[in-house]
Design an enzyme around this catalytic site. Structure first.
Site: not given
Ligand code: FAD
Length: 388
Positions: A132, A138, A164, A344, A346-347, A371, A373
């Protein structure tokens, strides 16, 4: 809990697998679970828990024997991820992330790379997987981190976000684009970066809703020089490697989510039996029995599906991406629903830090986001039905 005990008894583990699983459950009960609330509160790396994991040699179960491992089934690996995550979701994801980052090295690395790097993994090195970036979540193919070949080295420039174990990892599998390839998808390449590489720096550690003991780091590469010997596959083979790796890491994310769901289910049932409202226990109310029935059915079926996916992988199937997506989607949605209902039931006490369900609900949310969304997984599954 009768149905879940029966399910477990019928899983038919080999003797050595059963012994290891019992040992994992013992450290989960004696070390990992008792420390989980403190690590969450203090937002500190769960050192004692990871040491307990390494004392049992749990990395070794996914490393081939030739490189210092004692390989066991993928199904067992998933059960271990689930058991650790039930005790502490942060420890579970740190352990699983080492697998996610290092499995591609096992599957696609050269003999020289495996001989040089895998004994460290088997001995307990922490691994990380860096895909990422700020503008590439995504849509991972939008990544901009750049690999420029320079003699026997590769110069790495760019940034990664939300990684991570990024600050704790000894070895990181980093995806970037090969400077000499123009096509944005064809350019993606995979490189193993070692912790001590000059020009590689850990930036901010995120403050999070849940998984507060699992460090999530921003990474910066400013002209970092990595030996070309650490390139995984050929330049431009990264996307293939990435997709193959995600297929094996997504069931592992499902197992992690099921660990959280199982913890919430157990706490919820115990509380509903113990707490009386008026003259009746919370579970004596039929409306609540219906809720428990739905959640128990979903938990049992999702576990069985994950076992099925594991059997595909252990059996050497080459295509299991959709099955893996279904497991990830269902398990993570269940973790969120289960933890929310557990709070829920557990109130007001469910909302208070004294009870574990409060933490579990915070931990569950990210499982629907990382991994891929769950929107992305729904798209992957749904579009597979379009006739060509
Ligand atoms: C705590 C944490 C740990 C993580 N660990 C890792 C890691 O170890 N390695 C790593 O590489 N990444 C890691 N990530 C990143 C994580 O995989 C991304 O946050 C995730 O893939 C979503 O990307 P984004 O945050 O850019 O959201 P975006 O891609 O910007 O998405 C925003 C919204 O658009 C929606 N969306 C996107 N595409 C579509 C579609 N085709 N159709 C409908 N809706 C869509 C998404 O579902 C989301 O609701 C981590 C993130 C967090 C918060």
């Amino acid at each position: 809990m009768k149905i879940f005990k029966q399910l477990e008894q019928r899983r038919r583990w080999a003797e050595d697998e059963r012994i290891l699983l019992d040992q994992v459950r013992r450290i989960a009960d004696s070390v990992i679970a008792p420390n989980a609330a403190r690590y969450d509160r203090e937002e500190t790396f769960p050192q004692d828990s990871i040491e307990a994991v390494n004392k049992l040699g749990l990395n070794a179960i996914f490393v081939p024997e030739a490189y210092g491992g004692t390989p066991m089934s993928y199904r067992l690996y998933l059960a271990i991820v689930q058991a650790i995550s039930e005790a502490c979701a942060s420890t579970g994801i740190i352990y699983a992330t080492t697998f996610h980052g290092m499995k591609p090295l096992i599957d696609f690395g050269t003999e020289e790379q495996k001989k040089r790097l895998l004994p460290r993994v088997a001995a307990g090195a922490i691994g990380s997987l860096a895909i990422t970036e700020a503008a590439a979540g995504s849509d991972a193919t939008a990544m901009t981190l750049r690999y420029t070949p320079d003699g026997d080295d590769i110069i790495v420039d760019g940034n990664k976000l939300f990684i991570t174990s990024g600050s704790a990892a000894d070895l990181l599998l980093v995806f970037g684009k090969w400077s000499e390839i123009e096509d944005p998808k064809q350019a993606i390449s995979a490189l193993i970066v070692e912790k001590e590489t000059p020009g590689f720096e850990v930036g901010r550690i995120e403050e999070k809703l849940g998984h507060r003991a699992s460090p999530t780091a921003a990474l910066a590469f400013n002209g970092a020089r990595v030996p070309r010997a650490n390139l995984l596959g050929k330049p431009g083979e990264g996307l293939r490697l990435l997709l193959a790796s995600l297929n094996k890491s997504r069931p592992s994310i499902a197992a992690h989510a099921l660990g959280i769901a199982t913890a919430a289910f157990k706490d919820m049932i115990a509380y509903m039996n113990a707490r009386s409202v008026g003259k009746r226990r919370v579970l004596d109310y039929q409306a609540n029995q219906f809720l428990v029935a739905d959640l128990a059915a979903e938990l049992a079926l999702t576990e069985s599906w994950l076992d099925y996916v594991a059997s595909l992988i252990d059996g050497g199937a080459s295509e299991f991406g959709l099955e893996a997506s279904i497991a990830k989607l269902r398990a993570s949605d269940l973790a969120m629903r289960m933890t929310t209902e557990a709070v829920q039931m557990h109130g007001g006490y469910g909302y208070i830090r004294d009870y574990r369900v409060e933490r579990l609900m915070r931990d569950a949310k990210i499982t629907q986001i990382w991994e891929g969304t769950n929107q992305v997984h729904r798209q992957l599954i749904g579009r597979s039905f379009i006739e060509k």
